[in-house]
Motif scaffolding. Structure first.
Motif, mmCIF file in Angstrom:
data_model
loop_
_atom_site.group_PDB
_atom_site.id
_atom_site.type_symbol
_atom_site.label_atom_id
_atom_site.label_comp_id
_atom_site.label_asym_id
_atom_site.label_seq_id
_atom_site.Cartn_x
_atom_site.Cartn_y
_atom_site.Cartn_z
ATOM 1 N N ALA A 17 -77.486 60.285 -34.834
ATOM 2 C CA ALA A 17 -76.600 61.090 -34.531
ATOM 3 C C ALA A 17 -75.488 60.503 -33.659
ATOM 4 C CB ALA A 17 -77.443 62.283 -34.044
ATOM 5 N N LYS A 18 -74.207 60.234 -34.026
ATOM 6 C CA LYS A 18 -73.016 59.926 -33.249
ATOM 7 C C LYS A 18 -72.278 60.982 -33.037
ATOM 8 C CE LYS A 18 -74.240 55.334 -34.105
ATOM 9 N NZ LYS A 18 -74.552 54.582 -32.964
ATOM 10 N N ARG A 19 -72.199 62.179 -33.552
ATOM 11 C CA ARG A 19 -71.473 63.195 -33.131
ATOM 12 C C ARG A 19 -72.385 64.368 -32.765
ATOM 13 N NH1 ARG A 19 -66.367 62.493 -32.296
ATOM 14 N NH2 ARG A 19 -65.634 64.273 -33.535
ATOM 15 N N PHE A 20 -71.618 65.316 -31.986
ATOM 16 C CA PHE A 20 -71.967 66.572 -31.543
ATOM 17 C C PHE A 20 -71.330 67.647 -31.927
ATOM 18 C CE2 PHE A 20 -72.782 69.691 -28.323
ATOM 19 C CZ PHE A 20 -74.281 69.947 -28.384
ATOM 20 N N CYS A 21 -71.820 68.804 -32.677
ATOM 21 C CA CYS A 21 -71.073 70.211 -32.998
ATOM 22 C C CYS A 21 -71.239 70.901 -31.511
ATOM 23 C CB CYS A 21 -71.603 70.772 -34.169
ATOM 24 S SG CYS A 21 -70.921 72.342 -34.644
ATOM 25 N N LYS A 22 -70.177 71.202 -31.037
ATOM 26 C CA LYS A 22 -70.230 71.954 -29.861
ATOM 27 C C LYS A 22 -70.363 73.796 -30.169
ATOM 28 C CE LYS A 22 -67.248 71.428 -26.494
ATOM 29 N NZ LYS A 22 -65.859 71.173 -26.035
ATOM 30 N N ASN A 23 -70.134 73.982 -31.403
ATOM 31 C CA ASN A 23 -70.347 75.477 -31.793
ATOM 32 C C ASN A 23 -71.842 75.548 -32.039
ATOM 33 O OD1 ASN A 23 -67.572 74.573 -32.515
ATOM 34 N ND2 ASN A 23 -67.339 76.813 -32.409
ATOM 35 N N CYS A 24 -72.566 74.499 -32.856
ATOM 36 C CA CYS A 24 -73.833 74.776 -33.211
ATOM 37 C C CYS A 24 -74.646 74.220 -32.431
ATOM 38 C CB CYS A 24 -73.764 74.148 -34.826
ATOM 39 S SG CYS A 24 -73.097 74.811 -36.233
ATOM 40 N N GLU A 25 -74.317 73.396 -31.428
ATOM 41 C CA GLU A 25 -75.281 72.645 -30.423
ATOM 42 C C GLU A 25 -75.958 71.730 -31.259
ATOM 43 O OE1 GLU A 25 -76.586 75.139 -27.405
ATOM 44 O OE2 GLU A 25 -74.808 75.019 -26.138
ATOM 45 N N GLN A 26 -75.561 70.786 -32.225
ATOM 46 C CA GLN A 26 -76.339 70.077 -32.971
ATOM 47 C C GLN A 26 -75.739 68.609 -32.961
ATOM 48 O OE1 GLN A 26 -76.532 72.202 -36.723
ATOM 49 N NE2 GLN A 26 -78.687 72.229 -36.704
ATOM 50 N N PHE A 27 -76.694 67.646 -32.741
ATOM 51 C CA PHE A 27 -76.430 66.337 -32.968
ATOM 52 C C PHE A 27 -76.502 66.014 -34.315
ATOM 53 C CE2 PHE A 27 -77.846 66.541 -28.717
ATOM 54 C CZ PHE A 27 -76.986 65.684 -28.046
ATOM 55 N N ILE A 28 -75.224 65.337 -35.022
ATOM 56 C CA ILE A 28 -75.194 65.241 -36.325
ATOM 57 C C ILE A 28 -74.504 63.686 -36.480
ATOM 58 C CG2 ILE A 28 -73.771 66.069 -38.258
ATOM 59 C CD1 ILE A 28 -73.732 68.540 -37.148
ATOM 60 N N CYS A 29 -74.827 62.971 -37.806
ATOM 61 C CA CYS A 29 -74.171 61.882 -38.139
ATOM 62 C C CYS A 29 -72.667 62.174 -38.760
ATOM 63 C CB CYS A 29 -75.274 61.122 -39.109
ATOM 64 S SG CYS A 29 -75.244 62.041 -40.808
ATOM 65 N N HIS A 30 -72.058 61.026 -38.930
ATOM 66 C CA HIS A 30 -70.607 61.157 -39.392
ATOM 67 C C HIS A 30 -70.729 61.926 -41.054
ATOM 68 C CE1 HIS A 30 -68.483 59.295 -36.369
ATOM 69 N NE2 HIS A 30 -69.350 58.281 -36.165
ATOM 70 N N PRO A 31 -71.388 61.322 -41.756
ATOM 71 C CA PRO A 31 -71.534 61.905 -43.053
ATOM 72 C C PRO A 31 -71.800 63.407 -43.004
ATOM 73 C CG PRO A 31 -72.609 59.990 -43.396
ATOM 74 C CD PRO A 31 -72.471 60.131 -41.866
ATOM 75 N N CYS A 32 -72.758 63.861 -42.247
ATOM 76 C CA CYS A 32 -73.040 65.127 -42.225
ATOM 77 C C CYS A 32 -71.994 66.032 -41.440
ATOM 78 C CB CYS A 32 -74.569 65.601 -41.515
ATOM 79 S SG CYS A 32 -75.818 65.047 -42.420
ATOM 80 N N GLU A 33 -71.378 65.436 -40.524
ATOM 81 C CA GLU A 33 -70.163 66.128 -39.758
ATOM 82 C C GLU A 33 -69.416 66.599 -41.036
ATOM 83 O OE1 GLU A 33 -66.169 65.305 -36.903
ATOM 84 O OE2 GLU A 33 -67.914 63.545 -37.183
ATOM 85 N N ILE A 34 -68.892 65.596 -41.856
ATOM 86 C CA ILE A 34 -68.024 65.882 -43.161
ATOM 87 C C ILE A 34 -68.118 67.154 -43.671
ATOM 88 C CG2 ILE A 34 -66.899 65.017 -44.976
ATOM 89 C CD1 ILE A 34 -66.926 61.854 -43.888
ATOM 90 N N SER A 35 -69.649 66.986 -44.045
ATOM 91 C CA SER A 35 -70.399 67.977 -45.062
ATOM 92 C C SER A 35 -70.136 69.399 -44.297
ATOM 93 C CB SER A 35 -71.580 67.712 -45.634
ATOM 94 O OG SER A 35 -71.675 66.487 -46.251
ATOM 95 N N HIS A 36 -70.610 69.131 -43.181
ATOM 96 C CA HIS A 36 -70.347 70.467 -42.288
ATOM 97 C C HIS A 36 -69.038 71.224 -42.009
ATOM 98 C CE1 HIS A 36 -72.257 73.023 -38.972
ATOM 99 N NE2 HIS A 36 -71.354 72.701 -38.243
ATOM 100 N N LEU A 37 -68.179 70.268 -41.906
ATOM 101 C CA LEU A 37 -66.818 70.986 -41.799
ATOM 102 C C LEU A 37 -66.311 71.457 -43.262
ATOM 103 C CD1 LEU A 37 -65.050 68.297 -39.550
ATOM 104 C CD2 LEU A 37 -65.690 70.756 -38.976
ATOM 105 N N LYS A 38 -66.933 71.275 -44.630
ATOM 106 C CA LYS A 38 -66.628 71.848 -45.596
ATOM 107 C C LYS A 38 -67.183 73.431 -45.901
ATOM 108 C CE LYS A 38 -65.927 67.568 -47.935
ATOM 109 N NZ LYS A 38 -66.348 66.578 -49.054
ATOM 110 N N ILE A 39 -68.143 73.639 -44.907
ATOM 111 C CA ILE A 39 -68.626 74.830 -45.324
ATOM 112 C C ILE A 39 -67.694 76.141 -44.653
ATOM 113 C CG2 ILE A 39 -70.447 76.329 -44.563
ATOM 114 C CD1 ILE A 39 -72.312 73.861 -44.233
ATOM 115 N N ARG A 40 -67.338 76.935 -45.202
ATOM 116 C CA ARG A 40 -66.245 77.880 -44.648
ATOM 117 C C ARG A 40 -66.590 78.485 -43.447
ATOM 118 N NH1 ARG A 40 -62.717 80.898 -47.615
ATOM 119 N NH2 ARG A 40 -63.810 80.318 -49.545
#
Length: 262
Positions: A17-40
Motif C-alpha cells: 500500500a503506497k497510497r492512503f484514501c483520506k475519505n475511506c481511511e484505507q491504505f491502497i496500492c496504486h492500481p487499486c487507487e485508479i480503480s477506486h477513483l472510477k467508482i462514482r
C-alpha cells in the motif's frame, strides 16, 4: 533503527500500500487507487502518500452504530451515518458530507479573509502610532537648541531655562512611558492573531471533510476570538508636543528680550 513493516493494500491484499484514501481511511496500492477513483461515489476522494499518514489521527465515527459518517443533518447540525439516516433523521433536512464540507470551507475562508483584513488594519495602526512617537521624539530632540538661545541670556533667564528643559524631559518621559507599552501590547496581540490565524488556515486545508465539520463550531469560535483581538475601534490618542517657545508667557518673553537688548 527498526523499519516499519510495509502495509498491504486493504482492497486487493496483495500489493504494497503506497497510497492512503483520506475519505475511506484505507491504505491502497496504486492500481487499486485508479480503480477506486472510477467508482462514482469515490470520484472526488482525496489521496496522499502512505508514508505521510499519521495513523494515530482517527476520523470520528458514529458512536451508536460504529460506522463512518456519510451525511450531515442540517436540522440537528450533526454528522450522521447511513444507518441513523433513515431512522432517527428520516424527516430532517440533510445532505451529503462533501456538499456540507464545501459550504463550510467557503464560510470559514470568508471568515479568514475578514480576520486577515482586520490584522492588516491593525498593522497599519501600529505603524502610524510608531511613526507618531518617532516624530514626537525628533521634535523633542530638536528643541534642545533652546540651550544655545538661552546661553546668552543672564540672570533670571537661567532659572526659566532649567524649568523649560525639565518640562521637555518630563513630557518626553511621560509620553514614551504611556505609548511604548501600548505599542508593544498591540504588536504582541497582532502577532498572536496572525499566528492563530495561520494555524487555523493550515487546519482548514489539512482536515478531511468529516473532521472539518466536526470541528466547525470550535473553529468558528476561534476565528471570532481572533477577530475581536484585532478589531481596534479607536486609535491611541495622538501624541501632542508643545514647543518650548509657546510655553513662555508673552510678558516674560518681552521682559527677557528687553533685558537682553539692554
Amino acid at each position: 533503527m527498526a523499519q516499519c513493516p510495509v502495509r498491504s493494500c486493504e482492497i486487493c491484499e496483495n500489493s504494497p500500500a503506497k497510497r492512503f484514501c483520506k475519505n475511506c481511511e484505507q491504505f491502497i496500492c496504486h492500481p487499486c487507487e485508479i480503480s477506486h477513483l472510477k467508482i462514482r461515489p469515490c470520484r472526488n476522494h482525496v489521496f496522499q502518500d502512505a508514508d505521510k499518514v499519521n495513523v494515530e489521527v482517527k476520523t470520528p465515527i458514529c458512536v451508536q452504530q460504529e460506522e463512518f459518517f456519510t451525511h450531515y443533518c442540517k436540522t440537528c447540525s450533526a454528522l450522521i451515518c447511513y444507518i441513523c439516516l433513515p431512522t432517527t433523521h428520516k424527516t430532517h433536512d440533510f445532505c451529503m458530507i462533501d456538499d456540507k464540507a464545501k459550504e463550510t470551507k467557503y464560510s470559514l475562508n470568508k471568515e479568514v479573509e475578514n480576520v486577515e483584513d482586520k490584522i492588516r488594519n491593525a498593522e497599519i495602526k501600529i505603524s502610524f502610532i510608531q511613526s507618531t512617537l518617532q516624530t514626537f521624539e525628533k521634535q523633542a530632540k530638536s528643541t534642545k537648541d533652546i540651550e544655545e538661545r538661552v546661553a546668552v541670556i543672564v540672570g533670571t533667564l537661567n532659572d526659566m531655562k532649567n524649568d523649560f528643559l525639565k518640562s521637555i524631559d518630563e513630557q518626553k518621559l511621560e509620553e514614551s512611558q504611556k505609548m511604548e507599552p501600548e505599542i508593544l501590547k498591540r504588536i504582541d496581540a497582532t502577532n498572536n492573531s496572525q499566528e492563530a490565524l495561520n494555524k487555523m488556515k493550515r487546519a482548514v486545508d489539512g482536515k478531511n471533510n468529516i473532521t472539518l465539520l466536526n470541528s466547525f463550531s470550535d473553529m468558528t469560535k476561534t476565528l471570532k476570538s481572533i477577530s475581536e483581538m484585532s478589531n481596534w475601534k479607536h486609535l491611541l490618542v495622538r501624541v501632542r508636543f508643545d514647543p518650548v517657545s509657546d510655553l513662555i508667557p508673552v510678558q516674560n518673553y518681552k521682559n527677557i528680550k528687553d533685558s537682553y537688548q539692554a
